[in-house]
Enzyme design. Structure first.
Site, PDB file in Angstrom:
ATOM      1  N   PRO A   2      -4.078   1.006  10.531  1.00  0.00           N
ATOM      2  CA  PRO A   2      -5.521   0.880  10.583  1.00  0.00           C
ATOM      3  C   PRO A   2      -6.138   0.506   9.255  1.00  0.00           C
ATOM      4  CG  PRO A   2      -4.784   3.165  10.655  1.00  0.00           C
ATOM      5  CD  PRO A   2      -3.694   2.354  10.140  1.00  0.00           C
ATOM      6  N   GLU A   3      -7.043  -0.446   9.310  1.00  0.00           N
ATOM      7  CA  GLU A   3      -7.847  -0.813   8.152  1.00  0.00           C
ATOM      8  C   GLU A   3      -9.292  -0.410   8.466  1.00  0.00           C
ATOM      9  OE1 GLU A   3      -7.070  -4.806   6.774  1.00  0.00           O
ATOM     10  OE2 GLU A   3      -5.158  -4.852   7.813  1.00  0.00           O
ATOM     11  N   HIS A 110       5.798  13.127  17.962  1.00  0.00           N
ATOM     12  CA  HIS A 110       5.231  12.960  16.610  1.00  0.00           C
ATOM     13  C   HIS A 110       3.793  13.445  16.498  1.00  0.00           C
ATOM     14  CE1 HIS A 110       8.819  10.704  15.837  1.00  0.00           C
ATOM     15  NE2 HIS A 110       8.481   9.773  16.716  1.00  0.00           N
ATOM     16  N   ARG A 129       5.503   7.494  11.809  1.00  0.00           N
ATOM     17  CA  ARG A 129       6.129   7.198  10.515  1.00  0.00           C
ATOM     18  C   ARG A 129       5.770   8.193   9.407  1.00  0.00           C
ATOM     19  NH1 ARG A 129       5.704   0.796   9.466  1.00  0.00           N
ATOM     20  NH2 ARG A 129       7.047   1.278   7.716  1.00  0.00           N
ATOM     21  N   ARG A 167      -9.285  -9.506 -14.057  1.00  0.00           N
ATOM     22  CA  ARG A 167      -7.947  -9.234 -13.483  1.00  0.00           C
ATOM     23  C   ARG A 167      -7.055 -10.464 -13.464  1.00  0.00           C
ATOM     24  NH1 ARG A 167      -7.832  -3.826 -12.595  1.00  0.00           N
ATOM     25  NH2 ARG A 167      -9.986  -3.206 -12.852  1.00  0.00           N
TER      26      ARG A 167
END
Length: 286
Positions: A2-3, A110, A129, A167
């Site tokens: 998910p973003e 899970h 995971r 950067r």
DNA sequence: CATTTCACCTGGTGGC
DNA sequence: TGCCACCAGGTGAAAT
């Protein structure tokens, strides 16, 4: 998994269902990861609190909680509902899910946490995971969670430009850095660079003012559009009710290697930047 | 300090 | 069917 758009969708869905509810019991199924705060401490501090609201900060889901205690006598409405005394912070990692279910819903493999609510619902955290993280903060003791970086939906043009000015790393890598912008992941980094017409490997500090502003707008528009469509379901993402999103149908480059560019027809290329699969059109992105 | 690489996990897919 | 390599929405520690 998910973003920002997926996390926003989940947070909204959970908020609608559990806002104002009370946590009666907290069960944690493992003593290994995914715990940033020990499961024993989380369970002890989560129970007997009212959920004031649930919202998103970056890729984190933040549950704002009232003070701990039994609450008022039966029938009495809760007082002081505005006071936030604690926070439960959920990060979904790659495969995490936060689901609101009925108690009789079979417990998925899970499942690492289950909160029993006064309304009879359950809030479940499932994560195969174990890249996700669960954290509890007592605001009388701990700092309030504000997220690692700036919010891409609301950041001003000048602040956005300043993030990248000095950067040297690839713009794609910079977009993924959560301490700069919080919430952008692999899908939306690729999609926003395509929309802005910028090569993923271009050094962040070499983008022009114009390119930076194109990128900020492209990113915001794509994130807002994706939120409207309930996020991207690439393999197994689902929202708080278990429903998928539909923005994957509108991806221009992400996981479209070899397929024709939607603008110019050239095949989409796949390269690796910052250790992540990166998709772009060599014709449309310079 | 800035940047890069890799380990952390489980599961799905596709080649042989 | 089995075995194996490779891939996956994300970090964060260690190395450079």
């Amino acid at each position: 998994m998910p973003e920002l758009p997926e996390v926003e969708t989940i947070a909204r869905g959970v908020n609608v269902r559990v806002r104002g509810d009370r946590i009666l019991e907290a069960w944690f199924g493992s003593h290994r990861e995914p715990f940033k705060t020990s499961p024993v401490r989380q369970a002890k501090h989560l129970v007997e609190r009212q959920i004031q609201s649930v919202h998103r900060i970056g890729k984190h889901i933040v549950m704002e909680l009232g003070p701990q205690g039994r609450g008022s006598a039966a029938g009495e409405p809760e007082k002081n509902t505005a006071s936030i005394a604690a926070q439960w912070i959920v990060h979904l990692g790659m495969t995490g899910r936060l689901l609101v279910t009925t108690p009789d819903t079979p417990v998925a493999k899970h499942t690492h946490a289950r909160l029993t609510l006064e309304s009879g619902q359950e809030l479940r955290f499932v994560d195969p995971r174990r890249f996700g993280r669960l954290e509890f903060r007592d605001l009388n003791r701990d700092k309030k969670f504000t997220g690692p970086g700036a919010e891409p939906l609301t950041i001003a043009a000048a602040d956005f430009a300043e993030l990248f000015r000095t950067r040297k790393l690839a713009i794609k890598a910079a977009l993924l850095n959560q301490t700069l912008l919080a919430g952008v992941g692999n899908i939306y980094a690729d999609e926003s660079l395509f929309r802005a017409g910028i090569r993923p490997r271009k050094r962040a500090g070499r983008l022009t003012k114009l390119e930076l502003e194109e990128l900020r707008k492209a990113l915001r528009q794509i994130l807002e559009h994706a939120i409207r469509l309930g996020g991207s379901s690439v393999s197994d993402y689902v929202d708080a009710e278990g429903a998928p999103g539909f923005f994957q149908l509108e991806h221009c480059v992400y996981q479209r290697t070899g397929e024709p560019c939607r603008k110019c027809g050239n095949p989409i290329r796949r390269i690796v930047v910052a250790g992540r699969s990166t998709h772009y059109c060599s014709q449309c992105q310079r």
